[in-house]
Scaffold this active site. Structure first.
Site, mmCIF file in Angstrom:
data_model
loop_
_atom_site.group_PDB
_atom_site.id
_atom_site.type_symbol
_atom_site.label_atom_id
_atom_site.label_comp_id
_atom_site.label_asym_id
_atom_site.label_seq_id
_atom_site.Cartn_x
_atom_site.Cartn_y
_atom_site.Cartn_z
ATOM 1 N N HIS A 168 -3.659 59.777 73.207
ATOM 2 C CA HIS A 168 -2.434 60.005 72.227
ATOM 3 C C HIS A 168 -2.805 60.336 71.076
ATOM 4 C CE1 HIS A 168 1.657 59.408 71.025
ATOM 5 N NE2 HIS A 168 2.033 59.088 72.405
ATOM 6 N N GLU A 272 -1.852 65.660 72.924
ATOM 7 C CA GLU A 272 -2.338 64.532 73.677
ATOM 8 C C GLU A 272 -2.961 65.135 75.046
ATOM 9 O OE1 GLU A 272 0.856 61.701 74.295
ATOM 10 O OE2 GLU A 272 1.793 62.363 72.468
HETATM 11 O O1 TA6 Z 1 3.451 60.991 74.175
HETATM 12 C C1 TA6 Z 1 4.896 60.931 73.883
HETATM 13 C C2 TA6 Z 1 5.574 59.747 74.011
HETATM 14 O O2 TA6 Z 1 5.410 59.459 75.402
HETATM 15 C C3 TA6 Z 1 6.910 59.641 73.462
HETATM 16 O O3 TA6 Z 1 8.051 59.899 74.537
HETATM 17 C C4 TA6 Z 1 7.046 58.365 72.727
HETATM 18 O O4 TA6 Z 1 7.559 57.377 73.521
HETATM 19 C C5 TA6 Z 1 5.790 58.465 72.187
HETATM 20 O O5 TA6 Z 1 4.885 58.486 73.256
HETATM 21 C C6 TA6 Z 1 5.258 57.162 71.547
HETATM 22 O O6 TA6 Z 1 5.247 56.001 72.557
HETATM 23 P P1 TA6 Z 1 5.054 54.572 72.098
HETATM 24 O O7 TA6 Z 1 4.911 53.759 73.326
HETATM 25 O O8 TA6 Z 1 3.728 54.367 71.439
HETATM 26 O O9 TA6 Z 1 5.948 53.935 70.868
#
Ligand code: TA6
Length: 306
Positions: A168, A272
């Protein structure tokens, strides 16, 4: 988890790699003169900071409000989302994005080769209440003028193991409205902001004018973040990955996250690399899968004066 003194004895690499305790966590501090500097958290096996020697700016964005207490995912750098991406497919009450980023990892190897520090982490899941199958996960970092991360999943059991995942990556940029992302042209994506609308098809570069949260499927391509204001391109090559997620929270979502500074959303973008939704991976008994990225920074020639 070993303490920092024992880690330095067993895995330290003179001035290139040392371990330091911080707020109940342990950080690996990497300094390769002329090549790169980096910081890695053993909690989450997460790269928090990486700056190649030739890069004026850090490559990764990290929140100044991130929690570093080893209980909550650290906002920024490159969290390892595994063995599920997003909400758990069956039990939505489980932690978003899996367990890897909220667990303490152990160091299993380190090395130095041609100005590249290698660090290998393992996750002990045998007693993990959220992982009911015998499965192993290892993260191998190779840090230098480029940054490589490989996540290896090994099914040690006799029944199949199905998982989703993503590295991520939070990238530091000049301004979200001044950049574009290439590499996903013609790929289909799910717009997470309107998931019932079915799949869309990407046309050309991605530019940003609002909250963006897209999962591109069957997208094996290298992505490039074009940042002309900072005179650079961030290139994200990958292997073993069919999905690319592109995310910027914009104003309201940034304000709704306690560990995200309200005014920081213009200065980051997530690109990501993983295997999400229908790109999930199924491992039969004793099978393994490796998903990896390789990031480098291309410096653009300054544009000629007008
Ligand atoms: O990668 C995008 C995502 O899935 C968004 O929907 C947002 O929730 C982000 O990840 C961050 O997630 P987190 O659980 O780290 O706040």
């Amino acid at each position: 988890m070993m303490d920092s003194a024992s880690l330095n004895t067993e895995f330290g690499l003179a001035k290139h790699l040392r371990f330091e305790a911080q707020d109940g966590n342990i950080l690996a501090l990497i300094d390769i003169p002329g090549a790169a500097q980096a910081v890695v958290s053993l909690f989450g096996a997460q790269v928090l900071f990486w700056r190649p020697a030739h890069s004026l700016q850090p490559v990764l964005w990290a929140s100044s409000l991130a929690s570093y207490a080893p209980t909550k995912a650290i906002r920024g750098g490159i969290p390892v989302c595994w063995p599920w991406f997003g909400a758990h497919p069956v039990e939505p009450g489980l932690p978003a994005h899996g367990v890897a980023r909220i667990r303490a990892w152990r160091v299993i190897a380190s090395g130095l080769d041609n100005d590249v520090v290698m660090l290998k982490f393992g996750l002990n899941l045998d007693q993990d209440p959220l992982i009911p199958q015998p499965v192993g996960c290892e993260v191998t970092l190779r840090i230098g003028a480029t940054l490589s991360i490989d996540v290896r999943t090994h099914n040690r059991g006799q029944s199949e193991f199905v998982f989703t995942e993503a590295l991520h990556s939070y990238f530091s940029i000049s301004n979200i409205e001044a950049i574009s992302v290439d590499g996903l042209d013609t790929r289909q994506y799910l717009d997470q902001l309107n998931a019932t609308a079915g799949l869309h098809t990407q046309a050309g570069s991605i530019r940003f004018s609002g909250e963006t949260d897209r999962i591109y499927l069957r997208a094996e391509d290298r992505c490039v973040i074009n940042d002309p204001s900072w005179g650079r391109r961030l290139r994200i090559a990958k292997h073993g990955s069919q999905s690319t997620v592109v995310w910027n929270p914009w104003i309201d979502k940034a304000a709704a996250m306690g560990d995200f500074p309200n005014d920081d959303w213009p200065y980051m973008v997530c690109v990501e690399s993983g295997n999400c939704l229908t790109d999930r991976i199924t491992l039969q008994a004793c099978q393994s899968h490796v998903t990896g990225i390789r990031i480098d920074v291309e410096t653009l020639a300054p544009s000629p004066p007008p």
